[in-house]
Design an enzyme around this catalytic site. Structure first.
Site, PDB file in Angstrom:
ATOM      1  N   PRO A  23      32.430  31.229  36.146  1.00 11.50           N
ATOM      2  CA  PRO A  23      33.378  30.440  36.932  1.00 11.50           C
ATOM      3  C   PRO A  23      34.402  31.395  37.517  1.00 11.50           C
ATOM      4  O   PRO A  23      34.922  32.259  36.801  1.00 11.50           O
ATOM      5  CB  PRO A  23      34.026  29.515  35.894  1.00 11.50           C
ATOM      6  CG  PRO A  23      33.799  30.181  34.574  1.00 11.50           C
ATOM      7  CD  PRO A  23      32.570  31.015  34.701  1.00 11.50           C
ATOM      8  N   MET A  24      34.671  31.278  38.818  1.00  7.95           N
ATOM      9  CA  MET A  24      35.644  32.180  39.451  1.00  7.95           C
ATOM     10  C   MET A  24      36.447  31.406  40.490  1.00  7.95           C
ATOM     11  O   MET A  24      35.903  30.945  41.489  1.00  7.95           O
ATOM     12  CB  MET A  24      34.921  33.352  40.129  1.00  7.95           C
ATOM     13  CG  MET A  24      34.288  34.310  39.157  1.00  7.95           C
ATOM     14  SD  MET A  24      33.404  35.627  39.997  1.00  7.95           S
ATOM     15  CE  MET A  24      31.879  34.837  40.464  1.00  7.95           C
ATOM     16  N   VAL A  25      37.733  31.272  40.205  1.00  4.39           N
ATOM     17  CA  VAL A  25      38.622  30.569  41.134  1.00  4.39           C
ATOM     18  C   VAL A  25      38.510  31.211  42.515  1.00  4.39           C
ATOM     19  O   VAL A  25      38.538  32.444  42.636  1.00  4.39           O
ATOM     20  CB  VAL A  25      40.084  30.643  40.614  1.00  4.39           C
ATOM     21  CG1 VAL A  25      41.063  30.267  41.701  1.00  4.39           C
ATOM     22  CG2 VAL A  25      40.255  29.739  39.407  1.00  4.39           C
ATOM     23  N   CYS A 108      41.507  31.620  30.297  1.00  5.50           N
ATOM     24  CA  CYS A 108      42.364  32.148  31.362  1.00  5.50           C
ATOM     25  C   CYS A 108      43.663  32.708  30.780  1.00  5.50           C
ATOM     26  O   CYS A 108      44.411  31.986  30.114  1.00  5.50           O
ATOM     27  CB  CYS A 108      42.681  31.057  32.392  1.00  5.50           C
ATOM     28  SG  CYS A 108      43.653  31.701  33.753  1.00  5.50           S
ATOM     29  N   LYS A 147      34.459  28.031  27.170  1.00  6.80           N
ATOM     30  CA  LYS A 147      34.477  29.480  27.458  1.00  6.80           C
ATOM     31  C   LYS A 147      35.744  30.036  26.812  1.00  6.80           C
ATOM     32  O   LYS A 147      36.853  29.608  27.151  1.00  6.80           O
ATOM     33  CB  LYS A 147      34.479  29.709  28.967  1.00  6.80           C
ATOM     34  CG  LYS A 147      34.556  31.170  29.368  1.00  6.80           C
ATOM     35  CD  LYS A 147      34.174  31.343  30.829  1.00  6.80           C
ATOM     36  CE  LYS A 147      34.313  32.776  31.297  1.00  6.80           C
ATOM     37  NZ  LYS A 147      35.661  33.096  31.762  1.00  6.80           N
ATOM     38  N   ASN A 208      30.051  37.494  27.727  1.00  6.37           N
ATOM     39  CA  ASN A 208      30.736  37.809  28.980  1.00  6.37           C
ATOM     40  C   ASN A 208      31.590  39.059  28.787  1.00  6.37           C
ATOM     41  O   ASN A 208      32.309  39.190  27.805  1.00  6.37           O
ATOM     42  CB  ASN A 208      31.601  36.605  29.408  1.00  6.37           C
ATOM     43  CG  ASN A 208      32.426  36.858  30.651  1.00  6.37           C
ATOM     44  OD1 ASN A 208      33.581  36.476  30.741  1.00  6.37           O
ATOM     45  ND2 ASN A 208      31.851  37.514  31.634  1.00  6.37           N
ATOM     46  N   ASN A 210      31.657  43.460  30.456  1.00  6.98           N
ATOM     47  CA  ASN A 210      30.913  44.731  30.503  1.00  6.98           C
ATOM     48  C   ASN A 210      29.580  44.637  31.224  1.00  6.98           C
ATOM     49  O   ASN A 210      28.723  45.488  31.013  1.00  6.98           O
ATOM     50  CB  ASN A 210      30.613  45.286  29.102  1.00  6.98           C
ATOM     51  CG  ASN A 210      31.835  45.511  28.263  1.00  6.98           C
ATOM     52  OD1 ASN A 210      32.943  45.370  28.756  1.00  6.98           O
ATOM     53  ND2 ASN A 210      31.647  45.865  27.017  1.00  6.98           N
ATOM     54  N   ALA A 232      30.994  38.181  36.216  1.00 12.15           N
ATOM     55  CA  ALA A 232      31.950  37.775  37.251  1.00 12.15           C
ATOM     56  C   ALA A 232      32.084  38.909  38.270  1.00 12.15           C
ATOM     57  O   ALA A 232      31.504  38.868  39.348  1.00 12.15           O
ATOM     58  CB  ALA A 232      33.298  37.445  36.622  1.00 12.15           C
ATOM     59  N   GLU A 233      32.803  39.948  37.907  1.00 14.56           N
ATOM     60  CA  GLU A 233      33.064  41.008  38.881  1.00 14.56           C
ATOM     61  C   GLU A 233      31.800  41.765  39.277  1.00 14.56           C
ATOM     62  O   GLU A 233      31.646  42.160  40.429  1.00 14.56           O
ATOM     63  CB  GLU A 233      34.100  41.970  38.316  1.00 14.56           C
ATOM     64  CG  GLU A 233      35.474  41.336  38.271  1.00 14.56           C
ATOM     65  CD  GLU A 233      36.565  42.265  38.708  1.00 14.56           C
ATOM     66  OE1 GLU A 233      36.611  43.384  38.166  1.00 14.56           O
ATOM     67  OE2 GLU A 233      37.356  41.890  39.575  1.00 14.56           O
TER      68      GLU A 233
HETATM   69  C1  LIG Z   1      38.099  36.371  41.027  1.00 16.09           C
HETATM   70  C2  LIG Z   1      37.967  35.871  39.614  1.00 16.09           C
HETATM   71  C3  LIG Z   1      38.196  34.541  39.338  1.00 16.09           C
HETATM   72  C4  LIG Z   1      38.045  34.051  38.025  1.00 16.09           C
HETATM   73  N1  LIG Z   1      38.203  32.721  37.783  1.00 16.09           N
HETATM   74  C5  LIG Z   1      37.888  32.208  36.559  1.00 16.09           C
HETATM   75  C6  LIG Z   1      37.818  30.814  36.334  1.00 16.09           C
HETATM   76  O1  LIG Z   1      38.007  30.009  37.244  1.00 16.09           O
HETATM   77  N2  LIG Z   1      37.508  30.379  35.075  1.00 16.09           N
HETATM   78  C7  LIG Z   1      37.242  31.240  34.053  1.00 16.09           C
HETATM   79  O2  LIG Z   1      36.949  30.791  32.943  1.00 16.09           O
HETATM   80  N3  LIG Z   1      37.286  32.568  34.257  1.00 16.09           N
HETATM   81  C8  LIG Z   1      37.567  33.067  35.484  1.00 16.09           C
HETATM   82  N4  LIG Z   1      37.523  34.411  35.703  1.00 16.09           N
HETATM   83  C9  LIG Z   1      37.147  35.285  34.595  1.00 16.09           C
HETATM   84  C10 LIG Z   1      35.646  35.521  34.634  1.00 16.09           C
HETATM   85  O3  LIG Z   1      34.939  34.308  34.542  1.00 16.09           O
HETATM   86  C11 LIG Z   1      35.201  36.447  33.505  1.00 16.09           C
HETATM   87  O4  LIG Z   1      35.464  35.840  32.270  1.00 16.09           O
HETATM   88  C12 LIG Z   1      35.925  37.780  33.533  1.00 16.09           C
HETATM   89  O5  LIG Z   1      36.049  38.263  34.847  1.00 16.09           O
HETATM   90  C13 LIG Z   1      35.147  38.815  32.704  1.00 16.09           C
HETATM   91  O6  LIG Z   1      33.858  38.976  33.213  1.00 16.09           O
HETATM   92  P1  LIG Z   1      33.402  40.288  34.027  1.00 16.09           P
HETATM   93  O7  LIG Z   1      33.677  41.441  33.123  1.00 16.09           O
HETATM   94  O8  LIG Z   1      31.961  40.090  34.314  1.00 16.09           O
HETATM   95  O9  LIG Z   1      34.241  40.365  35.269  1.00 16.09           O
HETATM   96  C14 LIG Z   1      37.685  34.927  36.986  1.00 16.09           C
HETATM   97  C15 LIG Z   1      37.472  36.272  37.281  1.00 16.09           C
HETATM   98  C16 LIG Z   1      37.596  36.749  38.566  1.00 16.09           C
HETATM   99  C17 LIG Z   1      37.329  38.193  38.837  1.00 16.09           C
END
Ligand SMILES: Cc1cc2nc3c(=O)[nH]c(=O)nc-3n(C[C@H](O)[C@H](O)[C@H](O)COP(=O)(O)O)c2cc1C
Length: 464
Positions: A23-25, A108, A147, A208, A210, A232-233
């Site tokens: 999920p990513m805002v 969050c 989550k 989630n 790394n 996510a990223e």
């Molecule tokens: C642009 C962006 C928006 C995010 N929005 C949410 C969100 O809406 N809900 C959520 O649970 N986590 C959100 N996250 C966190 C990611 O879901 C994830 O937990 C976090 O980035 C770690 O994962 P990664 O190492 O693959 O980036 C967001 C991360 C990014 C980069």
């Protein structure tokens, strides 16, 4: 039909999904989800939606869920932030027909979540969480998932996960970072914690953190035993991550823009943000196009800049294709390593260790100058003497009434707002706040002169 639970839910409804888009805002919108699915993603989450707003605002519901319904976009989990069992349930009931499960965001760590009292800031309110999940599990027609972020202590994280499972959570995503691992202090996620949770619960677990390459996905599953891995990223910088490919950026950018056109409307700022991430490395070199991308006013404008970037890359490609990691290839965003070691020592991922990633400083961090958030770095660049240390901030004398800083020379020792009220009530002046209620001599003279002129004028009229 009875509601599927735990592993049955994962196996049947989610079709044993292993490759999951987080999920990513503002970033996991329909078009991006569809692009990711075309390139290997097996399950996607909506961006976090605000349960209370979802309940009260029909437009918000339409724009963020109902209008995005699409056959190819399944399985889909809708994520909410909430802190009230009834509100969460009401929002989930309104969303359940449009997705395959409802997720509660307990991870969050941003300032906005602190202020709104949701996300990871509910991590210590087990009784409330238990109530929220139990009620949702009882009343919803789709499963409830969570989550979470980890606690520093593995045992506490395990107890937390078990509590959520017992309350009715049917699938758990564990982001292996603590509440404090954010902004410049993001560091590496702990797969040790995730592994311990996986062992301790009887519901499917997604890991989630790394995940930057397909090899990380495979290693994570092997080391932790989780059912799936969420990115996510890694996904934002390479939507083909789950295919194990690193395509040229323009291939992904152009395909994404096609999907955006095919499934309108898509908020322009989301598209722009995606292009900025995809073209991140190339924009370091072709800085002039950065501004053009920022200023483009519509989809065509954004597509034009993307095309210009492609032409420049293709031009360079012919001449310099011997580079080991050309900037036009989708690749992870590598951030500088934080100077201080991250609290959470036991982390895995050899490739990831080399490319320690610090998350964007979206939230206010209150660390040292080495760990300033992006916002604070910007402020510092405007004012190099700006001090962010709370102890060293100048101490203001407080307004006697409200506690805000008082005006320097206020005759009442109050702030501007309180001073105005007092001056008005007592018909008294405060020169420092420029509030004048007592008429001064010149004012009185002016007024009497004005009156005299009026009376002379009216007499002239009478005699005319
Ligand atoms: C642009 C962006 C928006 C995010 N929005 C949410 C969100 O809406 N809900 C959520 O649970 N986590 C959100 N996250 C966190 C990611 O879901 C994830 O937990 C976090 O980035 C770690 O994962 P990664 O190492 O693959 O980036 C967001 C991360 C990014 C980069």
């Amino acid at each position: 039909m009875a509601k599927l639970q735990g592993f049955d839910f994962w196996n049947n409804t989610l079709k044993a999904a292993r490759f999951v888009v987080a999920p990513m805002v503002d970033q996991s919108e329909l078009a991006w989800r569809l692009l990711s699915r075309r390139h290997g993603a097996q399950l996607c989450y909506t961006p976090m939606l605000h349960a209370q707003v979802f309940v009260r605002d029909a437009n918000y519901r339409r724009e963020n869920l109902y209008n995005e319904v699409c056959e190819e976009d399944r399985p889909l989990i809708t994520q909410f932030c909430a802190n009230d069992p009834e509100v969460f349930l009401e929002a989930a009931l309104l969303a359940q027909d449009y997705c395959d499960a409802i997720d509660l965001n307990l991870g969050c760590p941003q300032m906005i979540a602190k202020r709104g009292h949701y996300g990871v800031f509910l991590q210590d309110e087990w009784e409330l969480l238990e109530k929220m999940i139990r009620l949702a599990n009882e009343k919803l027609s789709v499963p409830i998932t969570c989550k979470i972020r980890v606690f520093k202590e593995i045992e506490k994280t395990v107890c937390y996960a078990q509590m959520l499972e017992k309350a009715g959570c049917q699938l758990l995503t564990v982001h292996g970072r603590t509440k404090d691992q954010k902004g410049a202090m993001t560091g590496i996620a702990s797969w040790e914690h995730i592994k311990a949770v996986r062992k301790a619960v009887n519901i499917p677990v997604f890991a989630n953190g790394n995940i930057q390459h397909l090899s990380d996905v495979e290693r994570c599953i092997q080391e932790t035993g989780v059912q799936g891995v969420m990115s996510a990223e890694g996904n934002l910088h390479n939507p083909a991550i789950f295919e194990g490919r690193s395509p040229p950026v323009w291939e992904m950018a152009e395909e994404y823009l096609e999907v955006v056109k095919q499934y309108p409307p898509c908020t322009l700022s989301y598209v722009r943000a995606h292009l900025f991430k995809l073209w991140h490395h190339t924009l370091q070199i072709h800085q002039d196009l950065r501004e053009e991308l920022a200023k483009a006013k519509n989809l065509e404008g954004l597509a034009d800049v993307s095309k210009k970037l492609r032409l420049r890359c293709q031009d360079v490609e012919e001449r310099e294709d011997s580079l080991p990691f050309p900037h036009w290839i989708c690749q992870p965003y590598v951030r500088p390593v934080p100077k201080e070691p991250v609290a959470n020592g036991n982390s895995q991922g050899s490739e990831v260790k080399k490319t320690v990633c610090q998350k964007r400083a979206l939230e206010d961090s209150d660390g040292s100058p080495d760990t300033l958030s992006k916002n604070k770095q910007k402020k510092r660049s405007r004012n190099p003497n700006k001090n962010f240390c709370p102890e060293q901030k100048p101490k203001y004398i407080k307004c006697e009434q409200c506690g805000n800083p008082k005006g320097n020379k206020c005759v009442f020792n109050l702030c501007r707002g309180c001073c105005k009220k007092k001056a008005y009530k007592e018909v008294a002046d405060c020169p420092s706040h420029k509030t004048f209620f007592q008429p001064n001599v010149s004012q009185v003279l002016c007024e009497s002169l004005e009156k005299r002129q009026i009376s002379v004028f009216s007499q002239l009229l009478l005699h005319a």
